[in-house]
Design an enzyme around this catalytic site. Sequence first.
Site, short mmCIF file in Angstrom:
data_model
loop_
_atom_site.label_atom_id
_atom_site.label_comp_id
_atom_site.label_asym_id
_atom_site.label_seq_id
_atom_site.Cartn_x
_atom_site.Cartn_y
_atom_site.Cartn_z
N GLU A 1 0.84 -1.19 0.00
CA GLU A 1 0.00 0.00 0.00
C GLU A 1 0.88 1.26 0.00
O GLU A 1 1.62 1.51 0.95
CB GLU A 1 -0.90 0.00 1.25
CG GLU A 1 -1.68 1.28 1.43
CD GLU A 1 -2.43 1.33 2.77
OE1 GLU A 1 -2.39 0.34 3.52
OE2 GLU A 1 -3.04 2.38 3.04
N ASP B 1 -1.26 -1.04 5.66
CA ASP B 1 -1.23 -0.48 7.01
C ASP B 1 -2.26 -1.18 7.89
O ASP B 1 -3.29 -1.61 7.41
CB ASP B 1 -1.60 1.01 6.96
CG ASP B 1 -0.50 1.84 6.33
OD1 ASP B 1 0.65 1.36 6.27
OD2 ASP B 1 -0.80 2.97 5.90
N ASP C 1 -4.63 -0.21 9.67
CA ASP C 1 -5.70 0.72 10.07
C ASP C 1 -6.90 0.50 9.16
O ASP C 1 -6.90 -0.40 8.33
CB ASP C 1 -5.20 2.17 10.01
CG ASP C 1 -4.79 2.59 8.60
OD1 ASP C 1 -5.05 1.81 7.64
OD2 ASP C 1 -4.21 3.67 8.45
N ASP D 1 -8.17 2.22 6.65
CA ASP D 1 -7.88 2.36 5.22
C ASP D 1 -7.15 1.14 4.69
O ASP D 1 -7.46 0.63 3.62
CB ASP D 1 -7.01 3.59 4.97
CG ASP D 1 -7.86 4.83 4.77
OD1 ASP D 1 -9.10 4.67 4.72
OD2 ASP D 1 -7.28 5.93 4.68
#
Length: 649
Positions: A432, A510, A512, A514
Amino acid sequence: MSEENKGNYSADNIQALEGMEHVRLRPSMYIGDVGLRGLHHLVYEVVDNSIDEAMAGYCDTIHVIINEDNSISVEDNGRGIPTGMHKKEGVSALEVVMTKIGAGGKFDKDTYKVSGGLHGVGVSCVNALSNHLKAEVFRDGKSFIQEYEKGKPVYPVKETGKSDKVGTTVTFTPDDTIFSERTYNYETLSTRLRELSFLNKGLTLTIEDKRNLNEKGETVKETFLSKEGLKEFVQFLDSSREPIIEEVIHIEGEKNGVPVEVALIYNTSYSENIFSYVNNINTHEGGTHLSGFRRGLTGTLKKYAEESGLLDKLKFEISGDDFREGLTAIVSVKVGEPQFEGQTKTKLGNREVNAPVSQAVSQMLTDYLEEHPNDAKTIIQKVILAATARHAARKAREMVQRKTVMSGGGLPGKLSDCSGNDPAECELYLVEGDSAGGTAKQGRDRFFQAILPLRGKILNVEKAMHHKIFENEEIKNMYTALGVRIGTEEDSKALNIEKLRYHKMIIMCDADVDGSHIETLILTFFFRHMRELIEKGYIYIATPPLYLVKKGKKQFYAWDDDQRDKYVQELKGSGNESSVGIQRYKGLGEMNASQLWDTTMNPEFRTLRQITIENFIESDRTFSMLMGDEVPPRREFIEKNAKYANIDT
Ligand code: 0RA
């Protein structure tokens, strides 16, 4: 009995024993594996026996109970397994069923046995693989019992008293010297029982988990009963999709002795979802019944469209795929002696099944279209739209392929390839963001690890038309990096997998919200367009650590809160008085190259989560729900599964 016969008789007995011993010696040959899958398979095997009894018309309720000690009880209200003397074997019929491999219900020739687990091995196999099994039979106003240990009777069948119940109850404890896993998963079992209820309408299946109590102090319990069978199954599958016709089209009948049931609907999506079953077994790899269905569907719709004049202005051919865009369908057939083929033995090989399915579908679909001209028109218009889009997609794809050829070797500029060239040893990290991609590039072992950074959000393939997919930069890069062909005209799902350049594709995002969204988008892409890679076990998710716990020169990485707390305690108690620091990693970008290598990329220390398709039905529903149009079910799912909720705050 002559001497010779006596000899044969005992030889038979030895063979029976060998059969059971063989199951214990080579359990995987009978139930697939000795992990979670095999453990659950035991339950399906026992339930299938009761379903046979239901299909023969003698049973309408089956209860499955996960007992407190993780043993399983399966109770039905059928005729009860016969307990009288079995003439040939010289012991009770119940004992024969329970201890002779392959005996099943075969001595009852009138029973049309078509059910059967994936391997159809019978309850004796479950008995052989159980520490303890208890069979209770209720029939003729009496109750009977026999118990077994590792498949061997502990005592002959005995009568235990009077009873006005009828049926059979089997309770078993899997052998923990054979199975690597012991704990039953409630969701796995309930999903299968729900599926069985759709496939056997009118049959009540219940599941109860006695191991845990809910908030109200009750055991968790569910009841599945489908009155309309496959029609409800299709509605269940498409609950987060938007239909374009009023009702599910339901086809049911028998052709040349093959019972055929089909339910289908068209929705506004662009994906095709056909699930096929033979004798209640999900045939992932399809086979003759599926090709019969396709042939019947395509032929009938094509004929109707041509005759109605709706195709007159069309300047290009319509392909088979176009008739299945936005189609959700279930095809279920019953076959007396199914031949299963293919890699996972889930492809029906019986050639005599193709024509009956195709004919049944043609006949009944023709009638349906005649009687519902509005639905017919809507479907044909959808097909024309699909054909038009496919035409545009082909142009886009040809552009991509031409460009790749022109730019020499054709690897994407953003790919940092590895130097090794044995696909079995090579891995591709899909990372990402460009910046994390840069760190990964510095940290990797360049011999076998390639890096492809993906910028921002990748396209949601669940919502996009096909030509958009081939115009998307990130998706084009993935295809060219992997070396596989972009779907061809006739068979958009056949990849030239022999050209695949890596055998591990590792998604690294990541930790998180997103990141997990991007992870889902990439997985959706693989699920819809390169499912074979998931099936082969080539797709993984990297698991970067969430914390770094530090004191002086000592430091530990932690992947969850418990681990973090453990290290904090350890460090607190150690040496000098300096304080313990906790760094929380919000994204890959906060790690430097050597940290990323140590924790997430070095095969010696990293943990990869392999993506498997445990249950196709559930996966499809989940993907369409997470990535489709309907918002409420998605919110509910995310709230229920918000594994990153406390990290983001
Ligand atoms: C063979 C014959 C008969 C019943 C069954 C098998 C039977 C097997 C199982 C396994 C689980 N539940 C079952 N229920 C029934 C019946 C023969 C008769 O009564 O005439």
